[in-house]
Enzyme design. Structure first.
Site, mmCIF file in Angstrom:
data_model
loop_
_atom_site.group_PDB
_atom_site.id
_atom_site.type_symbol
_atom_site.label_atom_id
_atom_site.label_comp_id
_atom_site.label_asym_id
_atom_site.label_seq_id
_atom_site.Cartn_x
_atom_site.Cartn_y
_atom_site.Cartn_z
ATOM 1 N N GLY A 242 -4.441 3.388 10.961
ATOM 2 C CA GLY A 242 -4.125 2.811 9.665
ATOM 3 C C GLY A 242 -2.630 2.773 9.369
ATOM 4 C CG HIS A 243 -1.467 1.288 5.517
ATOM 5 N ND1 HIS A 243 -1.262 0.601 4.344
ATOM 6 C CD2 HIS A 243 -2.449 2.171 5.260
ATOM 7 C CE1 HIS A 243 -2.088 1.053 3.443
ATOM 8 N NE2 HIS A 243 -2.813 2.000 3.957
#
Lengths: 360, 360, 360
Positions: A242-243
């Site tokens: 994920g970011h």
């Protein structure tokens, strides 16, 4: 790919030959698929399981000298690291495919503003967008897309149909497998007036040296700053990062592992398949997380965590064992309740009795 | 991208400045990565955790005015919605990339029977098949494939190597990320004479307005009728939506969520990462399902479900806590059984005694 | 696509008509989406749920003759296999798309050393590398990549942007969906001097006849030898098959199933969505594994396994039921402990009493 005698194989890997040494070995094979003309190897796991093989030659460790049993006719080659030796021999029989000779294909789509180093190979149908910088000896396969402003180091291989969004940073000796996607927008929205409104993601992804990214794996760009995959880290297929995650060095994640946003990891972290990690969690240096585990919060350095919710392996195991007994425990409880009631009523009788005892 | 003083930043977002207002801020940054020339923001989560930052300017809420502690030298800008303010400032420093100017590339593969609206941009290596209809201001990236008969609304972006099978329906302002696949045949077979025989899937997928589909996400076509993704719904990477599912509006599914066939959802449904939903299940309007949960049947409107099998969060939590004690419970049971046996034998003695008591 | 009367539909499938037989049916539809001009069908699952439909014609089994209730106005067509009949009728209204007529596109990238059989269709932007051998009547869609030395049988379809690494073996009548990746290097490394060093993977993947591989599914090549997918096996989307796995015939794996390395399966094995299987595990012939289960070791032939860790379904269910009672069990334990203490102290009193009883 010339045949080698078992004597020559022993010499090749500096092993100790037990056998005639005259058999001719023409290829390598897996333990159970091997023929008498094949070389195979015995590792720890296999050695425990009463292994059988028709291989003509077997690399194995001293302590497993007798693992194949008396009726094995194979020439044995004793070596402290059978797998290492096997890989060495495999490369004799099956040399790694020569690097391609295609050069820069005229039917690759390369922006005039992109720069490529020495001895790169770009296949037809690959796309290299504006202002991309690529180092020496890189290989870009068909259908790969490298977005504007990406910077890629030396000796990088990008396989077919992999996608790098604009402005990604990729180190040296990185391998990105087919259909992997680096730099899609992170899953970040603001909820306004009953709708999700995208938060612009202006950050990037930085992949350090010697990283391998598996097929179908996705690594999202940071909102601001960088999503980082540390040097030497290996990601299997269909992994999701994920970011704003920051992975340390030499991590190894098996397939279908998913990390939510802003997860951090130390070095030498290992995750089994399908592990899920909640946002802002931390996996400590040297820790390992068992397959399918679900992690919140922190896994301390060096710990071995399992289960969902994940906890120390030993404890999780104890709990799992106890849970197996839950139906039995319910029975025990019912029996005990009955017994205690009996005891209570019998004591009540005795009390009654006491009252009528003259001695009282 | 001109530098702004903290005073100018406060004015830009209508915030209340606490500090000199003269510092020059040149860019935005994350809380922990910021330098004195950077602006950052403090949201609720971060504010709890004794945050530290070297940023020169911080957007934060009134109630967090003192969260950074006494030795913070940052100019503070108080605003009711720090993230909103931050996004506004970020767009000053990092304007969103201008829409491309490529127009319709001659090396895109566009069927003469396809129709495109005004101001579309189609990159080299994109494929638009027969009778496709595309609205205005759409952007189709390299390697994207749009199958025959697809109908796509205005302002849609389809990223590199995404695939739309024939006859998909896509609304307006939809974003489809790299390598997403819309409209593969659903997993439906008849078992006949010892073999699985494919059931022809002649249905389609309808994606409504303002949907975002993550990288590597797959949405299967219906057997007949439509698989539907409701307006405003956001799907993260590597999500799987099975055939004949009907998602409501403004759902948000984190990565690696999997829905089997014919699942229905209401509006404003949220699923954490790696949630699995069995076929024909229903997720009620406003419900949320925790990461890794496994859902069968129905999640009522507005409920918060966790665990596998999934249940109401509070109950699931109570059970999980009790399960942690299972090993201890087994010990307690053994002790109790021993104690009860003792009591039984001692009472037996007393009974014997009674028999010889004259008073008896 | 001409309209048919319900009488004609009954004749088409050899069903028993209950109704006028004069209604005109113009298309097929799902039970709940149907209009009076539509044909639908009722299967077992739907029949249990008080189904309602506006369809003008319904295929259903004898035993469900009255399932639609008294106020249904549909013409009923009784047939022993409603789905089979429905598929037959559906193909009347919606003939499967005619095979493409494109032939070998000049803008496909086909190596002069590759060989293709009769009546193949290769779309623009597909890549077929050196020494590839492809059988008759194959269809290769845009962006598909077929690596050097792959051997592909007759009647194979490879969808857009799917990737076959070099030297893959694919049987007849195989369907490979969009963005699937066959033959990426298995996740095998040696840990040397603090780093993971890739073990060269010189093996391949062999996909037997009539296999279907879902969108985004990845199947890794063997280190040596073959990763095998047996004849007739169907893999849904986003499935992961690790290196050296050997799947039997007619398996069916739902989406997001993950198999680690060297897993073996018998024939007719079914896995629900998101199942995870540890390396070297074995799934026995005819067994089924429930969604989200985590399997280690062996699932015996014909068994139905659920849960994590996976066990026999019945047992797993009993345990799950008991676990739901864990909080209550803790309460019961506390009560029992208190009661037993009371009993102990009251007995102690009695003992004291005994001592002073002259009779003693």
């Amino acid at each position: 790919m010339t045949a080698l005698s078992t004597r020559e194989l022993a010499d090749l890997v500096g092993g100790d030959l037990q056998g005639q040494g005259t058999r001719l070995i023409v290829d390598v094979a897996a333990l159970n698929g091997a023929c008498p003309e094949h070389l195979t190897f015995l590792d720890g796991a296999a050695a425990e399981g009463k292994p059988r093989t028709n291989a003509g030659a077997v690399f194995l460790a001293e302590k497993h000298r007798n693992a194949l049993g008396p009726d094995s006719t194979a020439d044995l080659i004793i070596t402290p690291a059978p797998l290492d030796a096997f890989v060495k021999a495999m490369l004799h029989y099956r040399p790694v495919a020569a690097t391609p000779t295609i050069g820069i294909s005229p039917s690759a789509r390369i922006s005039p503003t992109a720069t490529l180093g020495q001895d790169c190979h770009v296949f037809p149908g690959a796309t290299i967008d504006e202002h991309v910088e690529i180092g020496d000896r890189c290989v870009i396969h068909p259908g790969a897309f490298i977005g504007a402003g990406c910077r890629i180091g030396d000796d990088v291989t990008i396989h077919a149909n992999a996608v790098l969004y604009p402005k990604m940073l990729v180190g040296r000796r990185v391998i990105i497998h087919a259909t992997a996607v680096i730099g899609a927008d992170g899953f970040g929205f603001q909820f306004q007036n009953g709708q999700f409104v995208r938060i612009p993601h202006t950050g990037t992804v930085r992949i350090e040296d010697d990283v391998e990214v598996g097929a179908g794996t996705t690594i999202d760009r940071a909102m601001i700053g960088e999503t980082v995959v540390g040097a030497g880290t290996k990601l299997d297929n269909q992994v999701m990062i994920g970011h704003n995650c920051r992975l340390g060095k030499h991590n190894a994640f098996a397939s279908q592992v998913g990390l939510a946003g802003s997860v951090t990891t130390g070095d030498y972290v290992r995750c089994g398949g399908q592990v899920g990690v909640a946002d802002h969690a931390h996996l400590g240096t040297g820790c390992s997380v068992g397959g399918k585990a679900g992690v919140h919060g922190i896994v301390p350095d060096g710990e071995d965590y399992h289960g969902y919710p994940a906890g120390p392996a030993k404890e999780t195991y104890r709990i799992a064992m106890a849970v197996q007994k839950a139906p039995e425990m319910r029975k025990q409880l019912r029996v005990l309740e009955k017994q205690v009631q009996e005891l209570q009523s019998r004591l009540a009788e005795l009390d009654v009795l006491r009252v009528h005892t003259p001695a009282a």
